[in-house]
Design a protein around this motif. Structure first.
Motif, short mmCIF file in Angstrom:
data_model
loop_
_atom_site.label_atom_id
_atom_site.label_comp_id
_atom_site.label_asym_id
_atom_site.label_seq_id
_atom_site.Cartn_x
_atom_site.Cartn_y
_atom_site.Cartn_z
N UNK A 16 0.82 -1.20 0.00
CA UNK A 16 0.00 0.00 0.00
C UNK A 16 0.86 1.25 0.00
N UNK A 17 0.42 2.30 -0.70
CA UNK A 17 1.22 3.53 -0.78
C UNK A 17 1.53 4.13 0.60
N UNK A 18 0.63 3.93 1.57
CA UNK A 18 0.86 4.53 2.90
C UNK A 18 2.13 4.00 3.54
N UNK A 19 2.51 2.75 3.23
CA UNK A 19 3.71 2.17 3.82
C UNK A 19 4.98 2.83 3.30
N UNK A 20 4.88 3.52 2.19
CA UNK A 20 6.05 4.17 1.59
C UNK A 20 5.97 5.70 1.67
N UNK A 21 5.10 6.19 2.57
CA UNK A 21 4.99 7.63 2.76
C UNK A 21 6.11 8.09 3.70
N UNK A 22 6.96 9.02 3.28
CA UNK A 22 8.07 9.45 4.14
C UNK A 22 7.57 10.32 5.29
N UNK A 23 8.33 10.35 6.37
CA UNK A 23 7.97 11.16 7.53
C UNK A 23 8.34 12.62 7.33
N UNK A 24 9.13 12.90 6.32
CA UNK A 24 9.45 14.28 5.98
C UNK A 24 9.77 14.37 4.50
N UNK A 25 8.88 15.00 3.72
CA UNK A 25 9.06 15.05 2.28
C UNK A 25 10.21 15.97 1.88
N UNK A 26 10.44 17.03 2.64
CA UNK A 26 11.47 18.00 2.28
C UNK A 26 12.84 17.34 2.21
N UNK A 27 13.15 16.48 3.18
CA UNK A 27 14.45 15.80 3.18
C UNK A 27 14.62 14.91 1.96
N UNK A 28 13.56 14.22 1.57
CA UNK A 28 13.63 13.35 0.39
C UNK A 28 13.86 14.17 -0.88
N UNK A 29 13.21 15.33 -0.97
CA UNK A 29 13.37 16.19 -2.14
C UNK A 29 14.79 16.77 -2.20
N UNK A 30 15.31 17.19 -1.05
CA UNK A 30 16.68 17.71 -1.02
C UNK A 30 17.67 16.64 -1.42
N UNK A 31 17.48 15.42 -0.89
CA UNK A 31 18.39 14.34 -1.22
C UNK A 31 18.34 14.07 -2.73
N UNK A 32 17.13 14.02 -3.29
CA UNK A 32 16.98 13.77 -4.72
C UNK A 32 17.62 14.85 -5.57
N UNK A 33 17.47 16.12 -5.16
CA UNK A 33 18.02 17.23 -5.92
C UNK A 33 19.55 17.20 -5.91
N UNK A 34 20.14 16.96 -4.73
CA UNK A 34 21.60 16.93 -4.62
C UNK A 34 22.18 15.75 -5.39
N UNK A 35 21.54 14.58 -5.27
CA UNK A 35 22.05 13.41 -5.98
C UNK A 35 21.90 13.58 -7.49
N UNK A 36 20.80 14.20 -7.92
CA UNK A 36 20.61 14.46 -9.35
C UNK A 36 21.71 15.37 -9.89
N UNK A 37 22.08 16.40 -9.12
CA UNK A 37 23.15 17.30 -9.55
C UNK A 37 24.47 16.54 -9.72
N UNK A 38 24.77 15.65 -8.77
CA UNK A 38 25.99 14.84 -8.90
C UNK A 38 25.94 13.92 -10.11
N UNK A 39 24.77 13.33 -10.34
CA UNK A 39 24.62 12.42 -11.48
C UNK A 39 24.76 13.15 -12.81
N UNK A 40 24.24 14.36 -12.90
CA UNK A 40 24.37 15.12 -14.15
C UNK A 40 25.83 15.31 -14.52
N UNK A 41 26.65 15.66 -13.54
CA UNK A 41 28.08 15.82 -13.80
C UNK A 41 28.73 14.48 -14.16
N UNK A 42 28.35 13.42 -13.40
CA UNK A 42 28.95 12.09 -13.61
C UNK A 42 28.63 11.56 -15.01
N UNK A 43 27.37 11.70 -15.41
CA UNK A 43 26.97 11.16 -16.72
C UNK A 43 27.53 11.98 -17.87
#
Length: 309
Positions: free
Chosen positions: A82-109
């Motif tokens: 169920x989607x509720x089991x994968x709901x994060x306790x803080x969305x902001x942290x997940x978005x920050x992590x995704x943004x920073x990792x995406x920036x690293x990946x853009x350079x790497x690729x």
């Protein structure tokens, strides 16, 4: 039972769990190292596939489809729990992590199709050093001299292996790839913080979703359709990447980041073994010497961490 006997029994009841807790604590770092070792094996296979695909397709398309495939791999688990089991306790942290990792990946690729494997290996192994520094400065982890010694000796082993072929042929692309290392380190530091409130599977799912979202604009701009074989390989990268990040996140949840980083250098041995098994590359003397240095440093810190705890 007399009051003294009752007091003694109560004291034993309170004290009884402590040895078990101490034993669990003493096993935490070795278990984290095993999870880190598993992630290294998975990422070795993943990086070989990604480098090959990035030479056939636009790198941004490969990045987008790799993480889209990673999200697709988790879809059956999300539907089952169920989607509720994968709901994060803080969305902001997940978005920050995704943004920073995406920036690293853009350079790497951008850099990976143009940088030789030996040079890419050397540059990639600067990430654990950035992670250890960041864990001390931002997460409050103790600066344990033995961990730094093991990391630096492991990095020395990497340089022994790659130095004969490290010609710097990547030029400016080598600088671009090096710039991705602190971004990946920042992403892993955020991941460590997220493990205090979210489970590894939640973190990995949201990593795949956020990076897919942030990578979509550049991928659509440079879009080319993969062949059926490339679609199959991209799906495989999703499996390997999601499994690798799950193992990595489990390691981060179990122990200090600085305790797990020396194991990262073992990936060089896995890469050498894959080169021999797939392409028949025979390890040279420097590879064997550097591998021995890496293995000695990793084994020493693993034994020391177990005894210390």
């Amino acid at each position: 039972m007399t009051p003294p006997d009752q007091a003694a029994a109560a004291s034993r009841a309170v004290a009884a769990p402590l040895p078990a807790a101490a034993a669990a604590g003493s096993r935490a770092v070795p278990r984290a190292m095993l999870w880190m070792l598993a992630s290294g094996l998975l990422f070795t296979g993943l990086n070989a596939l990604l480098r090959s695909l990035a030479q056939q397709l636009d790198p941004f398309v490969v990045q987008f489809l790799r993480y889209a495939a990673g999200a697709l791999v988790f879809l059956p688990f999300i539907l089952r729990a169920g989607p509720a089991a994968y709901r994060p306790k803080g969305l902001a942290g997940q978005l920050w992590r995704g943004a920073v990792h995406t920036a690293g990946l853009l350079l790497w690729f951008v850099a990976v199709p143009h940088v030789a494997m030996a040079e890419m290996t050397a540059l990639g192994f600067t990430t654990p050093l950035f992670i250890m520094l960041g864990a001390t400065l931002f997460l409050g982890e103790r600066m344990v001299p033995a961990r730094w010694a093991a990391a630096l000796v492991g990095f020395l082993g990497v340089l022994v292996v790659v130095s004969p072929g490290l010609t710097g042929t990547g030029g400016s692309y080598g600088v671009v790839m090096l710039a991705s290392s602190p971004l990946f380190a920042a992403s892993f530091l955020i991941t460590k913080a997220l493990t205090r409130r979210d489970s590894p599977q939640v973190i990995v799912v949201w990593q795949a979703l956020t990076i897919t979202l942030f990578s979509a604009p550049l991928a659509l701009y440079a879009w080319t359709w993969p062949t059926p074989l490339q679609w199959a390989l991209l799906l495989l990268t999703g499996v390997l990447g999601s499994a690798g990040h799950f193992c990595l996140t489990r390691a981060f949840a179990l122990a200090d980041l600085s305790a797990t980083q020396p194991v990262k250098f073992l990936e060089l041995l896995w890469s050498a073994a894959m080169g021999f098994a797939v392409w028949g590359d025979v390890p040279g003397k420097t590879t064997l010497l550097g591998g021995a240095i890496i293995f000695a440093a990793t084994s020493w810190i693993a034994r020391r961490e177990t005894r210390r705890r």
